[in-house]
Design an enzyme around this catalytic site. Structure first.
Site, PDB file in Angstrom:
ATOM      1  N   GLU A  25       5.195   2.104  11.258  1.00 27.87           N
ATOM      2  CA  GLU A  25       3.832   2.439  11.722  1.00 27.87           C
ATOM      3  C   GLU A  25       2.928   1.204  11.770  1.00 27.87           C
ATOM      4  O   GLU A  25       3.291   0.129  11.256  1.00 27.87           O
ATOM      5  CB  GLU A  25       3.206   3.512  10.827  1.00 27.87           C
ATOM      6  CG  GLU A  25       3.080   3.079   9.371  1.00 27.87           C
ATOM      7  CD  GLU A  25       1.865   3.669   8.681  1.00 27.87           C
ATOM      8  OE1 GLU A  25       0.765   3.614   9.262  1.00 27.87           O
ATOM      9  OE2 GLU A  25       2.014   4.143   7.542  1.00 27.87           O
ATOM     10  N   LYS A 160      -0.199   7.935  -2.778  1.00 32.44           N
ATOM     11  CA  LYS A 160      -1.078   7.303  -3.764  1.00 32.44           C
ATOM     12  C   LYS A 160      -1.845   8.367  -4.508  1.00 32.44           C
ATOM     13  O   LYS A 160      -2.170   9.407  -3.945  1.00 32.44           O
ATOM     14  CB  LYS A 160      -2.107   6.435  -3.044  1.00 32.44           C
ATOM     15  CG  LYS A 160      -1.598   5.125  -2.556  1.00 32.44           C
ATOM     16  CD  LYS A 160      -2.779   4.178  -2.355  1.00 32.44           C
ATOM     17  CE  LYS A 160      -2.293   2.811  -1.926  1.00 32.44           C
ATOM     18  NZ  LYS A 160      -2.046   2.742  -0.488  1.00 32.44           N
TER      19      LYS A 160
END
Ligand code: PSU
Ligand code: MN
Length: 304
Positions: A25, A160
């Site tokens: 990406e 995260k």
């Protein structure tokens, strides 16, 4: 071939011959890391994929096309600190193709592009998920919906803990997205090796490739998450990273950050608060993920 796709010729050739290709990406390049570490890492990841015996296709929107396989010059363009690069998720894709200009694709948009091009395996650092406080804000990344509908396997180091990891796993379960631990029963938390248990564990790329093939034979829409933890020696101290994340989230509220700006804002603040430690961990984990993805892509190409 879709008229909006521009597939680099060597990648088109590899795909036509069933050779392994790994999608990468570009939001991580444009909005996820500071310059020049972002360019260096993007090029390093492509080399790591090649070392792993597959071909990397870094994906972005450029000049009104979905570019599958950026050139090194295009990577430099999208990474430049002064570049105006729109963050492109599913919602934004058609709009940015109409208006022109550069767009960095999120996990969701990269999955769409990879699938259009015929790429089944994609590696990144972390996926988006359910934000803390989502019960009030409704802030849930479009990455999760994409995983439920687009058949691409995403290798990541979990999410995260700017996100609510437990709710992210619940959401993926509801939407029928397999979450497979690569050699682990614990869902990793990006900078750390995590703490949430996951039920499905596989220890070989070949087994993961078989699960991909079985899902395809069952006609199941959607992709899978392969969760690969950061190397033990590169993992961060959980207390240090949690303190930075809490502070970043508080600051985001003070600054009135919402919507698609939330994730880049938090990533930027955490980088500022933890400095090179988090950047080094980030580079280590994403390199680990692309190596695993290359092995899965090879195993999958051998099945076909
Ligand atoms: N999480 C990270 N690093 C990133 C991103 C997420 O640790 O660079 C990026 C990815 O491109 C992901 C996107 O798809 O942020 C999710 O954004 P949002 O939460 O707005 O959907
Ligand atoms: Mn969001």
């Amino acid at each position: 071939m879709n008229p909006y796709l521009r597939v680099r010729p060597d990648i088109a050739d590899a795909l036509a011959h069933g050779r392994p290709v790994v999608a990468l990406e570009s939001t991580i390049i444009a909005h996820g890391m500071p310059y020049p570490a972002n360019v260096e890492t993007a090029l390093q990841l492509e080399a790591d994929v090649a070392d792993g015996g597959a071909l990397a296709a870094t994906i972005a929107i450029c000049d009104a096309s979905i570019c599958v396989g950026l050139t090194p010059e295009e990577i430099e363009r999208i990474a430049a600190p002064e570049a105006e690069v729109v963050k492109v998720s599913r919602r934004d894709m058609a709009f940015v193709l109409q208006t022109g200009g550069m767009g960095a694709t999120t996990v969701a948009a990269t999955m769409i592009a990879a699938n259009l091009a015929g790429i089944s395996v994609f590696a990144t650092g972390g996926i988006g998920g359910v934000h803390r406080g989502a019960a009030e804000t409704f802030d849930i990344s479009a990455d999760l919906e994409e995983l439920s509908s687009t058949p691409v396997t995403v290798v990541c180091a979990g999410v995260k803990s700017i996100l609510d990891i437990g709710l992210t796993l619940e959401y993926l379960e509801t939407r029928g997205v397999p979450v497979i631990g690569f050699g682990t029963n614990v869902f990793p938390a990006f900078y750390t090796r995590g703490g949430h248990a996951i039920e499905q564990r596989l220890d070989t790329p070949a087994a993961i490739a078989e699960v991909m093939a079985i899902r395809a034979r069952l006609g199941m829409a959607g992709g899978m998450v392969v969760a690969n933890p950061i190397a033990e020696e590169d993992a961060m101290d959980p207390d240090v990273i949690e303190a930075a994340i809490d502070q970043a989230i508080e600051q985001a509220a003070v600054d009135g950050i919402a919507g698609k700006e939330t994730t880049p804002y938090l990533l930027g603040r955490i980088a500022e608060l933890t400095g090179s430690a988090s950047l080094e961990a980030n580079i280590s984990l994403v390199r680990g993920n692309v190596r695993v993805a290359a092995r899965i892509a090879r195993a999958f190409s051998e099945l076909a």
